[in-house]
Write a protein that holds these residues in place. Structure first.
Motif, PDB file in Angstrom:
ATOM      1  N   ALA A 141      27.397  -7.635 -25.356  1.00 22.96           N
ATOM      2  CA  ALA A 141      26.113  -7.053 -24.939  1.00 22.96           C
ATOM      3  C   ALA A 141      26.081  -6.825 -23.433  1.00 22.96           C
ATOM      4  O   ALA A 141      25.598  -5.785 -22.966  1.00 22.96           O
ATOM      5  N   ALA A 142      26.618  -7.759 -22.664  1.00 20.92           N
ATOM      6  CA  ALA A 142      26.641  -7.610 -21.204  1.00 20.92           C
ATOM      7  C   ALA A 142      27.522  -6.436 -20.788  1.00 20.92           C
ATOM      8  O   ALA A 142      27.144  -5.649 -19.921  1.00 20.92           O
ATOM      9  N   GLU A 143      28.682  -6.313 -21.407  1.00 19.56           N
ATOM     10  CA  GLU A 143      29.593  -5.218 -21.066  1.00 19.56           C
ATOM     11  C   GLU A 143      29.004  -3.856 -21.424  1.00 19.56           C
ATOM     12  O   GLU A 143      29.331  -2.857 -20.799  1.00 19.56           O
ATOM     13  N   LEU A 144      28.137  -3.819 -22.433  1.00 21.71           N
ATOM     14  CA  LEU A 144      27.493  -2.565 -22.832  1.00 21.71           C
ATOM     15  C   LEU A 144      26.159  -2.371 -22.125  1.00 21.71           C
ATOM     16  O   LEU A 144      25.398  -1.470 -22.454  1.00 21.71           O
ATOM     17  N   SER A 145      25.870  -3.225 -21.153  1.00 23.43           N
ATOM     18  CA  SER A 145      24.643  -3.157 -20.351  1.00 23.43           C
ATOM     19  C   SER A 145      23.385  -3.185 -21.201  1.00 23.43           C
ATOM     20  O   SER A 145      22.432  -2.434 -20.952  1.00 23.43           O
ATOM     21  N   ALA A 146      23.390  -4.045 -22.208  1.00 23.72           N
ATOM     22  CA  ALA A 146      22.201  -4.197 -23.050  1.00 23.72           C
ATOM     23  C   ALA A 146      21.055  -4.720 -22.191  1.00 23.72           C
ATOM     24  O   ALA A 146      21.222  -5.685 -21.452  1.00 23.72           O
ATOM     25  N   GLY A 147      19.904  -4.080 -22.294  1.00 28.62           N
ATOM     26  CA  GLY A 147      18.733  -4.502 -21.533  1.00 28.62           C
ATOM     27  C   GLY A 147      18.106  -5.722 -22.150  1.00 28.62           C
ATOM     28  O   GLY A 147      18.670  -6.809 -22.128  1.00 28.62           O
ATOM     29  N   GLN A 185      23.356 -15.826 -17.278  1.00 29.72           N
ATOM     30  CA  GLN A 185      23.025 -15.535 -15.882  1.00 29.72           C
ATOM     31  C   GLN A 185      23.336 -14.097 -15.499  1.00 29.72           C
ATOM     32  O   GLN A 185      22.692 -13.532 -14.627  1.00 29.72           O
ATOM     33  N   ARG A 186      24.330 -13.502 -16.147  1.00 33.43           N
ATOM     34  CA  ARG A 186      24.711 -12.129 -15.784  1.00 33.43           C
ATOM     35  C   ARG A 186      23.990 -11.083 -16.624  1.00 33.43           C
ATOM     36  O   ARG A 186      24.305  -9.909 -16.551  1.00 33.43           O
ATOM     37  N   MET A 187      23.011 -11.517 -17.396  1.00 32.25           N
ATOM     38  CA  MET A 187      22.297 -10.600 -18.284  1.00 32.25           C
ATOM     39  C   MET A 187      20.846 -10.483 -17.876  1.00 32.25           C
ATOM     40  O   MET A 187      20.335 -11.285 -17.105  1.00 32.25           O
ATOM     41  N   GLY A 188      20.177  -9.501 -18.468  1.00 28.33           N
ATOM     42  CA  GLY A 188      18.746  -9.328 -18.261  1.00 28.33           C
ATOM     43  C   GLY A 188      17.962 -10.316 -19.118  1.00 28.33           C
ATOM     44  O   GLY A 188      18.364 -11.460 -19.291  1.00 28.33           O
ATOM     45  N   GLU A 189      16.897  -9.851 -19.690  1.00 29.51           N
ATOM     46  CA  GLU A 189      16.039 -10.697 -20.513  1.00 29.51           C
ATOM     47  C   GLU A 189      16.674 -10.942 -21.876  1.00 29.51           C
ATOM     48  O   GLU A 189      16.981 -10.003 -22.610  1.00 29.51           O
ATOM     49  N   VAL A 190      16.871 -12.223 -22.207  1.00 29.50           N
ATOM     50  CA  VAL A 190      17.483 -12.602 -23.472  1.00 29.50           C
ATOM     51  C   VAL A 190      16.602 -13.644 -24.145  1.00 29.50           C
ATOM     52  O   VAL A 190      16.182 -14.618 -23.516  1.00 29.50           O
ATOM     53  N   GLU A 191      16.338 -13.430 -25.419  1.00 30.75           N
ATOM     54  CA  GLU A 191      15.583 -14.382 -26.225  1.00 30.75           C
ATOM     55  C   GLU A 191      16.498 -14.802 -27.380  1.00 30.75           C
ATOM     56  O   GLU A 191      17.058 -13.956 -28.068  1.00 30.75           O
TER      57      GLU A 191
END
Length: 191
Positions: free
Chosen positions: A83-89, A127-133
Motif C-alpha cells: 500500500a505504501a509503495e502504491l501511495s495509498a492514501g 510511520q511512512r504512511m498516511g491515515e491507517v485504520e
C-alpha cells in the motif's frame, strides 16, 4: 487507530466495491490480510482494493518456521508495504487476528522478542504512511485473504500464472521487506 463502532459487514466485506467514498468524500483503499501456519507449511495472503476498481491479490509462501501469529504479521507487513509503495492514501486494514490487531492498536502488549520485533516493524511501516485504520473482522469477512494464505502455505500448490513471492527469512530479519513494485525474486509457474 481503531474506532468504537467497529467494522460493519458492508464496510469490511472483501467483495465490496473498492475505492468507495465515505461521508467526507475521500477515497479509501482497503486491505485484507491473513496468515496461515500449519503442518503443511506457512503462508500469507494480501488483498488490496484501490480506487476505480483496482484490486491486487498477493500470496506469500513463508519458507521458514513461523507461528500463526507470525504469519499474520508477515501478511500485515507485506500489505502495508504494498500500500505504501502504491501511495495509498486513507487505508482501512482488515484482519481476523485478534492478537495482531490489538497489539498494533495498543490494547495488547507484545510478548516475546520475536513478537516485539514484528510489532516494531509494523509501527515503522505505519510511520511512512498516511491515515491507517486497522480493524478486526470475523473470518467470514476475510475469505479471499484467508484462501490466498492457505494456498501459499501448501508446498505442492501450483499457482498457475499467479505471481507469488517466497520469503526465505522473516521480514523482521531483513533491513527491508516486500519492496514493490516487484523488485524481489518472483516465482511464476505457468500451466
Amino acid at each position: 487507530m481503531e474506532n468504537d463502532r467497529g467494522p460493519t459487514e458492508e464496510t469490511a466485506r472483501e467483495d465490496k466495491r473498492p475505492g468507495s467514498t465515505e461521508q467526507s468524500g475521500e477515497i479509501h483503499w482497503t486491505l485484507h490480510v491473513d496468515g496461515s501456519a500449519g503442518k503443511t507449511g506457512r503462508g500469507a495472503g494480501v488483498v488490496l482494493h484501490g480506487p476505480e476498481g483496482f484490486t491486487l491479490e498477493y500470496p506469500l509462501r513463508l519458507n521458514f518456521k513461523a507461528s500463526n501469529n507470525e504469519a499474520e504479521y508477515e501478511a500485515l507487513l507485506a500489505g502495508l508495504s504494498l500500500a505504501a509503495e502504491l501511495s495509498a492514501g486513507k487505508l482501512k486494514v482488515y484482519s481476523d487476528s485478534q492478537l495482531v490487531v490489538n497489539q498494533v492498536n495498543g490494547a495488547y502488549e507484545a510478548k516475546g522478542p520475536r513478537m516485539k520485533r514484528y510489532l516494531q516493524k509494523v509501527k515503522e511501516e505505519l510511520q511512512r504512511m498516511g491515515e491507517v485504520e486497522i480493524l478486526q473482522v470475523p473470518r467470514d469477512m476475510n475469505n479471499r485473504a484467508d484462501a490466498l494464505s492457505k494456498m501459499a502455505s501448501e508446498e505442492t500448490h501450483d499457482f498457475g500464472t499467479v505471481l507469488t513471492e517466497i520469503l526465505s527469512h522473516p521480514s523482521i530479519d531483513e533491513k527491508q521487506s516486500c519492496v514493490f513494485p516487484f523488485t524481489k525474486q518472483w516465482n511464476s509457474v505457468s500451466t
